[in-house]
Scaffold this active site. Structure first.
Site, PDB file in Angstrom:
ATOM      1  N   THR A  89       0.838  -1.187   0.000  1.00 33.45           N
ATOM      2  CA  THR A  89       0.000   0.000   0.000  1.00 33.45           C
ATOM      3  C   THR A  89       0.875   1.239   0.000  1.00 33.45           C
ATOM      4  O   THR A  89       2.103   1.155   0.109  1.00 33.45           O
ATOM      5  CB  THR A  89      -0.986   0.027   1.183  1.00 33.45           C
ATOM      6  OG1 THR A  89      -2.004   1.003   0.931  1.00 33.45           O
ATOM      7  CG2 THR A  89      -0.282   0.336   2.492  1.00 33.45           C
ATOM      8  N   CYS A 183      -2.881  -3.329  -2.447  1.00 37.78           N
ATOM      9  CA  CYS A 183      -3.295  -4.480  -1.636  1.00 37.78           C
ATOM     10  C   CYS A 183      -3.205  -5.794  -2.424  1.00 37.78           C
ATOM     11  O   CYS A 183      -3.853  -6.786  -2.070  1.00 37.78           O
ATOM     12  CB  CYS A 183      -4.686  -4.277  -1.064  1.00 37.78           C
ATOM     13  SG  CYS A 183      -4.831  -2.737  -0.124  1.00 37.78           S
TER      14      CYS A 183
END
Length: 228
Positions: A89, A183
């Site tokens: 992320t 992700c």
């Protein structure tokens, strides 16, 4: 230069269920991670639980199982391999990051319960600004009905205690998310609150999340009522 986050194991005594946000402002990711680990290593059965709110300079972070192929083009942004769950992320200015330093074993929550309630607190916080967030099966975090992701989370649990936490996109440069598979999902689009016409500060959003999560944490039965 901002002071490094402290690891206040000897915080003033308070009820185990009480939670209040400590807003630490702009902080280096590595220093904050070190402080979270130090706090968790030093805590004991009487250590009060804490929520830390921060905003980070640009950084990509990889979870324990993070695959390098999801980091497409980091450009000049630092990359940090961490011990949280999840894949890759981005953190940067305009994103509200809340770290949850909780003894969930003392509170009788399982890890899954904790993740669901963190998500619930995000959903309730976003609703304060008229944003309808929702869960996606098998993909932790909060999304819009149109599929964009607005909040990511990742935890580490050690001896029944959590650290790391949740990030909510408030008003940030979203381009770095296109340099990764967010992700671990190729093509996943991200969005922030500003793109939805919301004007809020990172501190305001962190405070709203903290209030909602504290209500769930302190509720009888752990706040079992969840938003669908």
């Amino acid at each position: 230069m901002n002071p490094e986050p402290s690891a206040p194991a000897a915080a003033p005594a308070q009820p185990a269920c009480a939670l209040a946000l400590q807003w630490l402002g702009r902080q280096d990711y590595g220093a904050t991670w070190d402080a979270m680990r130090a706090f968790t290593n030093a805590r004991n059965v009487a250590t009060p639980d804490q929520l830390w709110g921060v905003e980070h300079p640009p950084v990509f972070t990889l979870g324990q199982a993070g695959k390098p192929e999801h980091l497409l083009a980091p450009h000049a942004v630092p990359v940090v391999q961490t011990d949280r769950g999840g894949q890759v992320t981005f953190h940067g200015p305009g994103q509200s990051v809340i770290y949850l330093l909780l003894d969930i074993r003392r509170h009788r929550w399982m890890v899954r319960d904790t993740v669901q309630r963190i998500e619930e607190a995000v959903i309730r916080a976003l609703a304060r600004w008229g944003i309808a967030g929702q869960r996606k099966s098998g993909a932790p975090g909060i999304y819009l009905s149109s599929g964009e992701k607005i909040s990511a989370l990742g935890l580490k649990v050690r001896n029944g205690c959590t650290y790391h936490g949740v990030a909510i996109n408030v008003a940030m440069d979203l381009e770095p998310f296109t340099w990764i598979n967010p992700c671990g999902y190729p093509g996943l689009r991200t969005i922030d609150m500003a793109s939805l016409g919301v004007h809020a500060t990172v501190e305001q959003v962190a405070a709203a999340f903290a209030e909602e999560f504290a209500a769930l944490w302190q509720a009888p039965g752990g706040g079992s009522t969840m938003t669908a």
